[in-house]
Motif scaffolding. Structure first.
Motif, PDB file in Angstrom:
ATOM      1  N   TRP A 100       0.824  -1.217   0.000  1.00  0.00           N
ATOM      2  CA  TRP A 100       0.000   0.000   0.000  1.00  0.00           C
ATOM      3  C   TRP A 100       0.852   1.259   0.000  1.00  0.00           C
ATOM      4  O   TRP A 100       0.347   2.359  -0.158  1.00  0.00           O
ATOM      5  N   ILE A 101       2.137   1.106   0.196  1.00  0.00           N
ATOM      6  CA  ILE A 101       3.025   2.245  -0.051  1.00  0.00           C
ATOM      7  C   ILE A 101       3.571   2.173  -1.475  1.00  0.00           C
ATOM      8  O   ILE A 101       3.605   3.170  -2.196  1.00  0.00           O
ATOM      9  N   LEU A 102       3.954   0.965  -1.868  1.00  0.00           N
ATOM     10  CA  LEU A 102       4.691   0.829  -3.130  1.00  0.00           C
ATOM     11  C   LEU A 102       3.835   1.054  -4.376  1.00  0.00           C
ATOM     12  O   LEU A 102       4.289   1.684  -5.326  1.00  0.00           O
ATOM     13  N   LEU A 103       2.619   0.541  -4.380  1.00  0.00           N
ATOM     14  CA  LEU A 103       1.799   0.731  -5.589  1.00  0.00           C
ATOM     15  C   LEU A 103       1.504   2.204  -5.851  1.00  0.00           C
ATOM     16  O   LEU A 103       1.746   2.697  -6.959  1.00  0.00           O
ATOM     17  N   PRO A 104       1.013   2.929  -4.817  1.00  0.00           N
ATOM     18  CA  PRO A 104       0.784   4.366  -5.072  1.00  0.00           C
ATOM     19  C   PRO A 104       2.080   5.111  -5.397  1.00  0.00           C
ATOM     20  O   PRO A 104       2.094   5.973  -6.269  1.00  0.00           O
ATOM     21  N   LEU A 105       3.153   4.726  -4.717  1.00  0.00           N
ATOM     22  CA  LEU A 105       4.419   5.412  -4.957  1.00  0.00           C
ATOM     23  C   LEU A 105       4.890   5.185  -6.393  1.00  0.00           C
ATOM     24  O   LEU A 105       5.300   6.122  -7.084  1.00  0.00           O
ATOM     25  N   GLY A 106       4.798   3.931  -6.850  1.00  0.00           N
ATOM     26  CA  GLY A 106       5.201   3.618  -8.225  1.00  0.00           C
ATOM     27  C   GLY A 106       4.363   4.392  -9.225  1.00  0.00           C
ATOM     28  O   GLY A 106       4.879   4.958 -10.196  1.00  0.00           O
TER      29      GLY A 106
END
Ligand SMILES: Nc1ncnc2c1ncn2[C@@H]1O[C@H](COP(=O)(O)OP(=O)(O)O)[C@@H](O)[C@H]1O
Ligand SMILES: [Mg+2]
Lengths: 299, 260, 359
Positions: free
Chosen positions: C96-102
């Motif tokens: 939930w951090i990585l998908l939005p961050l990507g």
């Protein structure tokens, strides 16, 4: 300083080949506003055809010079035929189609030609026989080969010949008229289809020679050799101002120079980036390309 | 002095060697119909292009609604309240007739991507308003039946009217029409004349480039005549028709008759 | 009155069609699983391509900006995930951090690309975006030894052509997806779980993209595509609108990239070459530019077709029919594939399923 001189010479050699290929892109674009994605594969076909022709002739005992000339001729004929066929089959029916349709067929043709080359020639890297001496010749700080000198002189000769053809012959005038305005050219009695076919034939012929040059210079040819070369040559054409013959030549030479001179400062792994970085910079400051003219939008 | 919505003062525009506009000045009273006429190549379209920000003027200035009109980008003009149509029709061909008019509402609405993706109440309300206003405008020009068709499938005259509706959708104070009657038959032209008069009656100032002199003389309260980039005459239709310079220009470069 | 029931009827039919589709999409991974997990992976990849094609469609199909470097955004998403959730730096951030961050970083890259190229028209834009894609790929290849000019020390950021291995899967709050799941006696494999996650994201993308397309900004994109001068005259700030198109297309690509990395467990620059961009573009154009159902069809066809041909044209099959292996399967596959591309365009220049004439 010596390194710089040497890289300038190397850059000119590579750049003159880019320029020949770029001319093929720019001529087609000038007339059809089409990125002929398959042009890189034409160069590849030129390289492979000449390679096998030369090998065959050498095996039959022909002298190297004769083998070279015949190989070049064979490559030009093969490429001209393929080029004209592509236009006839894949592009002409789509002349009035949505703009991206011919681009997609062009990409399809490019992949198709690579696969056909694998079928006909095979997947290997084939080595190109040394028909012109590649023994180093030393001029003070610069080392070149006879092969490189021939490439450079031939390229410049061909470019001059093309410019002469376009500006001083009937066919050339018809080509310019067609590029300017197809409808009007047609009304003036120019056979548009014929002129477009001739354009493809000439562009492909130049591509064929470029293919021979690349194959002989690197001493090898393979089915994938046209891809990166085509990409860079197209970049050169755009950088110069697509549709403009001078632009293609200037763009090709500059690209070759930038790549090779850049090698002095940056690691070789990044060589392929130069082309695109320079392109982006050029287009930011001159959106119409180096030589292209600025066309005001009319409403 | 009457209340002027728009003025041009000494406007000059050159293309290389060609001076397309040479110190052109004019004034347009509010809610009037103003005609800009002249032979082909006189500079009429160029005048529209400069006042709508497509080209930058070389000299001179415009005022609009009492303020200097300083447009640096064409899209700012619609914000100020000037909308236009094009001599060579420029509709959004693959979009429906209704959508074309809805695009015209862009400048008076503000929904963003977030609102669109999450369908916020504000966005839905605004979208409903846009749709309703677009339908009203299609009614106004009589194209409601074709609302769902792609605009490129319309007949020539219909396309011209749709361009007008699209321009009106921006709620302009002044609408600039570039040869709206070109290519129209007699019946269509009469309908167009009524439409233009209705627009002016509803309070929108009309600036009209037109070759159809009969139409111009009937609907316009004021005229300006351009020839080779220069304003050679101006005034009421009656005054202009009598002006020797006008008669000479038209007979000299003759494309259209003045009188009738 | 008759009209009312007519509408109701079509509404009902639509609901039924949707329900059938839903059931099919639910059964699909299990049916594929019966043939082998490799087929489930093909399904998953197909879903990623649908997302990518939808994203590129915003840029090319709706806004009319020819982008030949789209795969770069896919790469940004994939590498964001891979670098921050793998053994490479021993970082393990949650999804939930990585998908939005990507997605965010990809959108940023979209703006970065968009800003300098705004003034370019048509084919110039195509070549610059192509160059951008190549630059990103070459950087990924060479950022395994990034050096600073003033020191000899080099840093390994991307691990170069060898790529990054040992990437974390898509783990939900303590639940390890790699273990699979047993639900009501139904055995669900990790790849099938990925299928459902990807399907959810694909459906969200479809909804998001179609809502955008039918909104104020979507109409502005189309206006821009149809006639830039007229769009400006309507008060559309074409600069902002173009940037928004680039950003949204990139965002979708970045999201798909993160999902890709999580499923594959391995990424390398090879997956993000020009040919990949070209394939995604072909999906959009062959399917029907600007028309979402067409674009989905194009993506499904072009990503599934090579696999089906690979199966149908393999050595055994040729042995059975001709007695010998005539053509290497890989070559035959590409031959058929490229021929199909050419023929579809020649016979359906507007794509297989273009937007309808009447709305
Ligand atoms: N973008 C442009 N570039 C160069 N010349 C132009 C341009 N636009 C208009 N012109 C020239 O300006 C003159 C006036 O043209 P225009 O305004 O279109 O005339 P009109 O609309 O009155 O027929 C013509 O000589 C035309 O060729
Ligand atoms: Mg005009």
């Amino acid at each position: 300083m010596d390194v710089l001189l040497q890289q300038i010479v190397n850059g000119l050699v590579v750049g003159s080949v880019y320029a020949l290929v770029a001319l093929g892109y720019t001529m087609v674009y000038g007339i059809l506003q089409l990125i002929n994605f398959a042009h890189g594969e034409i160069v590849m076909i030129g390289g492979l055809t000449s390679l096998f022709a030369a090998k065959g002739l050498l095996a039959m005992g022909a002298p190297p010079l004769l083998a070279l000339l015949v190989a070049i001729l064979a490559a030009m004929i093969a490429c001209a035929i393929v080029g004209v066929l592509i236009e006839r089959i894949a592009y002409r029916p789509l002349r009035n189609a949505p703009r991206l349709a011919p681009l997609i067929t062009a990409i399809g043709v490019s992949i198709l030609l690579q696969q056909l080359a694998i079928l006909v020639f095979g997947r290997n890297y084939f080595s190109f026989p040394e028909l012109i001496s590649k023994a180093p010749i030393v001029f003070g700080p610069i080392t070149v080969t006879l092969n490189e000198i021939v490439i450079l002189l031939t390229s410049f000769g061909l470019m001059a010949a093309l410019l002469w053809l376009v500006h001083n012959t009937k066919v050339g005038t018809a080509m310019r008229a067609t590029a300017e305005n197809q409808k009007v050219a047609g009304l003036m009695g120019i056979d548009i289809n014929k002129i477009i076919a001739i354009t493809f034939a000439i562009g492909s012929g130049l591509g064929a020679i470029a293919g021979v040059m690349v194959a002989s210079n690197y001493g090898q040819a393979h089915y994938y050799m046209g891809f990166m070369l085509g990409l860079k040559a197209f970049t050169a054409a755009v950088m110069g101002g697509i549709g403009n013959l001078w632009g293609a030549m200037v763009g090709g030479l500059i690209l070759g120079l930038v790549e090779n001179v850049g090698l002095i400062f940056v690691r070789g792994d990044y060589k392929d980036i130069f082309a695109f970085v320079v392109l982006v910079l050029v287009l930011i400051f001159r959106p119409q390309g180096l030589v292209g003219e600025r066309v005001a939008e009319r409403a | 002095m009457a209340d002027m919505l728009f003025t041009a003062e000494g406007v000059t525009k050159r293309f290389g060697g060609v001076t397309a506009l040479d110190k052109v000045s004019m004034e347009i009273p509010r809610a009037s119909i103003f005609g800009l006429i002249g032979p082909n190549g006189a500079g009429k379209t160029t005048f529209f292009n400069t006042l709508t920000g497509l080209y930058q003027v070389d000299e001179g200035k415009f005022t609009f609604d009492g303020k200097p009109l300083n447009v640096k980008a064409p899209h700012e003009v619609a914000v100020v309240g000037i909308a236009r149509t094009f001599q060579n029709i420029r509709l959004f061909g693959e979009m429906s007739v209704l959508e074309n008019v809805m695009v015209g509402r862009h400048v008076r609405t503000k929904a963003g991507a977030f609102g669109a993706i999450f369908q916020t109440p504000a966005t839905r309300r605004e979208e409903a308003e846009i749709t309703q206003r677009a339908h009203e405008l299609l009614d106004y020009i009589g194209l409601s039946k074709r609302a769902g068709d792609k605009s490129r499938t319309l007949a020539y005259g219909e396309q011209r009217r749709l361009e007008i509706a699209r321009a009106l959708a921006t709620d302009p104070k002044m609408i600039a029409l570039d040869e709206p009657a070109a290519g129209m038959n007699a019946t269509e032209t009469i309908a167009l004349r009524e439409l233009i008069e209705r627009i002016a009656n509803d309070g929108t100032t009309v600036m009209l480039i037109e070759h159809d002199m009969r139409l111009v003389m009937k609907v316009c309260q004021h005229l300006a005549v351009l020839d080779y980039g220069r304003k050679i005459a101006g005034g009421t239709p009656a005054e202009v028709q009598r002006d020797p310079a006008v008669i000479k220009a038209y007979l000299g470069g003759a494309h259209t008759e003045v009188t009738k | 009155m008759a009209g009312m029931t007519g509408i109701l009827q079509t509404k009902r039919n639509q609901m039924i069609a949707l329900a059938v589709l839903g059931v099919l999409l639910f059964i699909l991974p299990f049916a594929a699983g019966a043939l082998g997990q490799a087929w489930v992976r093909i399904l998953n990849i197909t879903l990623l391509y649908v997302m990518l094609a939808l994203g590129l469609n915003v840029v090319v199909g709706v806004a009319g900006l020819l982008d030949l470097g789209y795969v770069a955004f896919y790469a940004v998403g994939a590498y964001t995930w891979s670098l921050l959730a793998s053994a490479h730096f021993d970082l393990h951030y949650p999804f939930w951090i990585l998908l939005p961050l990507g997605a965010f970083l990809a959108a940023l890259a979209g703006l970065l690309l968009g800003t300098p190229v705004l003034k370019l028209r048509g084919d110039y834009l195509a070549i610059v975006t192509l160059g951008f894609g190549e630059i990103v790929r070459i950087l990924m290849n060479n950022f395994d030894k990034v050096g600073l000019p003033w020191s000899d020390e080099t840093y390994n950021i991307t691990n170069g052509p060898r790529g990054i291995t040992g990437i974390d899967g898509l783990n939900f709050f303590g639940f390890k997806i790699s273990k699979g799941l047993e639900l009501f006696g139904l055995q669900i494999t990790p790849l099938q779980l990925y299928y459902f996650v990807f399907l959810a994201f694909t459906i969200l993308s479809i909804i998001g993209v179609s809502r955008l397309q039918h909104s104020r900004i979507g109409r502005a994109w189309q206006a821009l595509r149809e006639d830039e001068i007229a769009a400006k005259a309507m008060g559309i700030n074409t600069r902002n609108v173009k940037l928004a198109a680039f950003a949204f297309g990139a965002l979708t690509g970045g999201l798909a990239g993160g999902l890709f990395a999580s499923m594959q467990g391995f990424v390398s620059p090879e997956s993000f070459g020009l040919l990949e961009s070209v394939m995604i573009l072909a999906m959009v154009v062959l399917g029907g530019m600007g028309h979402i159902p067409g674009v989905i069809l194009g993506a499904v066809l072009l990503s599934a077709m090579p696999e089906v041909i690979r199966y149908a044209a393999d050595e055994n099959m040729q042995q059975k029919i001709f007695g010998i292996v005539l053509i290497a399967p890989e070559v035959l596959r590409n031959l058929i594939f490229s021929l199909a591309m050419i023929l579809i365009m020649l016979f359906k220049p507007a794509g297989l399923w273009p937007s309808p004439e009447k709305k």
